[in-house]
Design an enzyme around this catalytic site. Structure first.
Site, short mmCIF file in Angstrom:
data_model
loop_
_atom_site.label_atom_id
_atom_site.label_comp_id
_atom_site.label_asym_id
_atom_site.label_seq_id
_atom_site.Cartn_x
_atom_site.Cartn_y
_atom_site.Cartn_z
N SER A 98 -11.36 -29.54 6.96
CA SER A 98 -11.27 -30.43 8.04
C SER A 98 -11.23 -31.78 7.26
O SER A 98 -11.69 -32.04 6.26
CB SER A 98 -12.37 -30.55 8.93
N TYR A 118 -21.51 -29.59 11.39
CA TYR A 118 -19.97 -29.33 10.98
C TYR A 118 -19.62 -29.99 9.76
O TYR A 118 -19.05 -29.34 8.92
CB TYR A 118 -19.14 -29.83 12.46
P1 NAP Z 1 -10.24 -22.00 17.91
O1 NAP Z 1 -9.08 -22.02 18.45
O2 NAP Z 1 -11.51 -22.18 18.50
O3 NAP Z 1 -10.31 -20.53 17.10
C1 NAP Z 1 -11.57 -20.00 16.41
C2 NAP Z 1 -11.31 -18.56 15.88
O4 NAP Z 1 -12.52 -18.03 15.03
C3 NAP Z 1 -11.26 -17.31 17.00
O5 NAP Z 1 -10.32 -16.43 16.53
C4 NAP Z 1 -12.67 -16.75 17.02
O6 NAP Z 1 -12.68 -15.61 17.31
C5 NAP Z 1 -12.98 -17.05 15.43
N1 NAP Z 1 -14.35 -17.05 14.92
C6 NAP Z 1 -15.36 -17.88 15.65
N2 NAP Z 1 -16.55 -17.35 14.81
C7 NAP Z 1 -16.23 -16.40 14.28
C8 NAP Z 1 -17.10 -15.55 13.47
N3 NAP Z 1 -18.43 -15.61 13.21
N4 NAP Z 1 -16.47 -14.48 12.68
C9 NAP Z 1 -15.06 -14.26 12.82
N5 NAP Z 1 -14.23 -14.99 13.46
C10 NAP Z 1 -14.73 -16.02 14.24
O7 NAP Z 1 -10.39 -22.88 16.78
P2 NAP Z 1 -9.07 -23.68 15.72
O8 NAP Z 1 -9.14 -24.97 16.20
O9 NAP Z 1 -8.03 -23.12 15.80
O10 NAP Z 1 -10.08 -23.87 14.35
C11 NAP Z 1 -9.59 -23.09 13.43
C12 NAP Z 1 -10.36 -23.70 12.02
O11 NAP Z 1 -9.70 -24.97 11.70
C13 NAP Z 1 -11.85 -24.15 12.12
O12 NAP Z 1 -12.38 -23.68 10.82
C14 NAP Z 1 -11.97 -25.42 12.40
O13 NAP Z 1 -13.02 -26.00 12.10
C15 NAP Z 1 -10.73 -26.09 11.51
N6 NAP Z 1 -10.19 -27.24 12.08
C16 NAP Z 1 -9.61 -27.42 13.38
C17 NAP Z 1 -9.12 -28.55 13.80
C18 NAP Z 1 -8.74 -28.90 15.15
O14 NAP Z 1 -8.41 -30.17 15.54
N7 NAP Z 1 -8.22 -27.87 15.88
C19 NAP Z 1 -9.42 -29.71 12.99
C20 NAP Z 1 -9.80 -29.64 11.74
C21 NAP Z 1 -10.45 -28.36 11.30
P3 NAP Z 1 -13.00 -15.10 18.87
O15 NAP Z 1 -11.77 -15.65 19.69
O16 NAP Z 1 -13.17 -13.82 18.80
O17 NAP Z 1 -14.24 -15.77 19.18
#
Ligand code: NAP
Length: 264
Positions: A152, A165
């Protein structure tokens, strides 16, 4: 196709950024392991939908596993290799956030964020690297395997009320830098992608409120939120043979957000 014949495991691939990476990798010719946490029929259905969109069970498999639990991670790798015969790419994407006044954060909340966001990449990367080393060299291919971490901009930029985080993502930054050195002699690549504000379910509350959505947009010099596909584009490059001499570094996908943050 840039990933033809490769096998990729993507954690947290049932939603958001991980989902987009899994679907893009499949379009680039890879076989994909769609990991998710699960725990409810809805979550499982979501993961199975990604398998269907990727092209069905000959090219994709959904595996529920908590990335913070060694036994579950090791069982997932065994299942993945049994299904597709090998592994070439692991994407550490699964992640969670906690927004809370630092004085109120409990031990279990802190431990959970660090367990998923930092211990998860440790367990998955170790299992992947052991598999890469066991597979040995492929003639004509320089890199033995690719690790891509979804970090991130908050691996570097403070984010008030998100200390656990930020600590987890800051840890992922040094994890990647250190392993860049440790894994180079093994010819394994490891890199971080640092997304900015990406429109995914993790940001649903901010996106649903026109005021906060616009406030965030106004912080982004490029003038729009990122899409999961913007992140997937870089993940393809960092997983392909085009990036064999690229390792130990972080690449931002943020429309220059981190260069011009005024509020967080
Ligand atoms: P998201 O839509 O909330 O998806 C999260 C995913 O992680 C889901 O598939 C969830 O599975 C899975 N997950 C959660 N806990 C888990 C665990 N203990 N073991 C295995 N899988 C797990 O999130 P996203 O926005 O796509 O984010 C993905 C990554 O990008 C994260 O690392 C986040 O910090 C990073 N990121 C996101 C942003 C943003 O703006 N969106 C910005 C910077 C970084 P379930 O559905 O089964 O719970």
């Amino acid at each position: 196709m840039q990933l033809n014949g490769k096998v990729a495991l993507i954690t947290g691939a049932s939603s958001g950024i991980g989902r987009a990476i899994a679907l893009r990798f499949a379009r680039e010719g890879a076989k994909v392991v769609v990991n998710f946490l699960g725990g409810s029929p809805d979550r499982e259905a979501q993961a199975k939908q990604v398998v269907g969109e990727a092209g069905g069970e000959t090219v994709a498999v959904a595996i529920a596993a908590d990335v913070s639990k060694r036994a579950e991670v090791e069982a997932m790798f065994q299942q993945a290799v049994a299904k597709f015969g090998r592994l070439d790419i692991a994407v550490n994407n699964a992640g969670i956030e906690l927004k809370k006044d630092f004085l109120e954060v409990t031990d279990s909340e802190w431990d959970l964020v660090i367990a998923v966001n930092l211990k998860g990449p440790f367990l998955v990367t170790q299992a992947a690297c052991r598999q890469f080393v066991a597979q040995g060299d492929v003639p004509g291919v320089e890199s033995k395997g690719k690790i891509v971490n979804i970090s991130s901009t908050h691996e570097d930029i403070p984010f008030p009320n998100y200390t656990s985080y930020c600590a987890s993502k800051g840890g992922l930054r040094m994890f990647t830098r250190n392993l860049g050195v440790d894994l180079a002699p093994l010819k394994i690549n490891i890199n971080n992608i640092a997304p900015g504000a990406i429109a995914t379910p993790i940001n649903q509350a901010v996106l649903d409120d026109p005021r906060t959505r616009e406030e965030t947009t106004s912080e982004i010099p490029w003038g729009r939120w990122g899409t999961p596909e913007d992140v997937a584009n870089l993940a393809v490059f960092l997983s392909s043979g085009q990036s064999d001499y690229v390792t130990g570094a972080t690449y931002y996908v943020d429309g220059a957000l981190a260069l011009q943050v005024t509020k967080y």
